[in-house]
Design an enzyme around this catalytic site. Structure first.
Site, short mmCIF file in Angstrom:
data_model
loop_
_atom_site.label_atom_id
_atom_site.label_comp_id
_atom_site.label_asym_id
_atom_site.label_seq_id
_atom_site.Cartn_x
_atom_site.Cartn_y
_atom_site.Cartn_z
CE LYS A 174 -3.77 -2.51 2.18
NZ LYS A 174 -4.47 -2.90 3.40
CD GLN A 233 -3.32 -4.75 6.50
OE1 GLN A 233 -3.25 -3.75 5.78
NE2 GLN A 233 -3.96 -5.83 6.11
CG ASP A 250 -9.22 -0.36 4.73
OD1 ASP A 250 -8.96 -0.61 3.55
OD2 ASP A 250 -8.47 -0.66 5.68
#
Ligand code: NDP
Length: 293
Positions: free
Chosen positions: A52, A96, A119
């Site tokens: 990412k 994460q 997200d």
């Protein structure tokens, strides 16, 4: 069989994102900024976060990585999220997953400002998605939609079977594929570990989305001739022959299923790459205040 090629499409879309990022820099004098929080040292998580960050650099975004030891307390983590929420220089924040057992992922998800939730996991964004209002769509389902769009896969009136009902992939995907939108307008069946006659249900699908987390779970005898097959699964196994020391497998038995499919995504080189594009698109949209002005 034709390949739904995540490498080709993600590179193409990243060129567009880089152009839009450069335009933003010249108009408002700053780059989109993604912040990531990584807890512990799970091998998969390390790889995903590194990718990412690398992709942020590639499209001209700023990125920040905040690393914590697996022993970090829930309070410390929530405080850090609060700090980043209040930092006007940051457009998107991701934590994460998975997190260590002593940290409640729901608390973490809800703590992230919905305005920076690139997200797309926050209940407010999920609720807006259900109502087809502007929102951050969860990155993986967003990536799948872009893949279908780029290859102009016709979804109208098709039967779509999704295997797996997680909050981050299967459930939102079922909403998105059934929306009166494009892609969308499918008749959706959402299946899970308690589903009876799974094989027959999957066999009836025009479009299959596999998000289970089990290597080669979808076999050729479960797939109708001409089906479109989207493989979300990323199953890591140790390997003595690869440089990285592991090999990735999908939830679909690609070699056996591909000859029956009209279109199919590979693993790796499929939805994993598109998920990153989903995240970058959401971060750009946040920086431009497209969704929440
Ligand atoms: P979860 O583990 O959260 O959910 C798995 C789902 O599969 C559950 O709904 C479960 O059912 C269902 N399931 C498990 N066994 C069976 C079975 N025998 N029959 C039918 N359904 C079953 O997974 P995620 O959605 O987080 O991830 C799925 C896969 O996708 C993983 O390999 C993950 O690594 C990968 N992934 C890939 C991403 C990408 O960018 N490509 C992003 C996110 C995930 P139940 O609810 O009943 O337990």
């Amino acid at each position: 069989m034709q390949l739904l090629d995540g490498k080709v499409i993600s590179e193409r879309l990243k060129v567009r994102i880089a152009e839009e990022s450069a335009q933003l820099l010249s108009s408002i004098g700053r780059k989109p900024h993604l912040a990531a929080i990584l807890v512990g040292n799970d091998g998969g998580s390390e790889t995903y976060v590194a990718s990412k960050i690398k992709n942020c650099e590639k499209v001209g975004f700023t990125s920040s990585l905040f690393r914590y030891d697996g022993s970090v307390t829930e309070r410390e983590l929530l405080d850090k999220i609060e700090e980043v929420n209040n930092d006007d220089d940051v457009d998107g924040l991701i934590v994460q997953l998975p997190l260590p057992k002593h940290i409640d992922p729901e608390k973490v998800t809800e703590k992230i400002s919905y305005k920076k939730d690139v997200d797309g996991f926050h209940p407010l964004n999920l609720g807006r998605m259900v109502r087809n209002l502007p929102c951050f769509i969860p990155a993986t389902p967003y990536g799948i939609l872009m893949m279908l769009e780029e290859y102009q896969i016709d979804t109208v009136g098709k039967s779509c079977v999704i295997v797996g009902r997680s909050n981050i992939v299967g459930s939102p995907m079922s909403i998105l594929m059934s929306r009166n939108d494009c892609p969308g307008n499918c008749t959706v069946t959402l299946t899970h570990s308690k589903t009876k006659n799974l094989k027959d249900i999957v066999l009836s699908a025009d479009i299959i989305v596999a998000a289970i987390g089990r290597k080669h779970f979808i076999t050729a005898d479960m797939v109708k001739e001409g089906a479109v097959v989207i493989d979300v699964g990323i199953n890591r196994e140790a390997s003595a022959v690869t440089k990285s020391g592991f090999k990735l497998y999908g939830d679909v038995d690609f070699d056996m299923v591909a000859p029956k499919a009209s279109w199919i995504t590979p693993v790796p080189g499929g939805i994993g790459l598109m998920t990153i594009v989903g995240l970058l698109k959401n971060t750009l949209a946040s920086a431009r205040r497209d969704i929440y002005p």
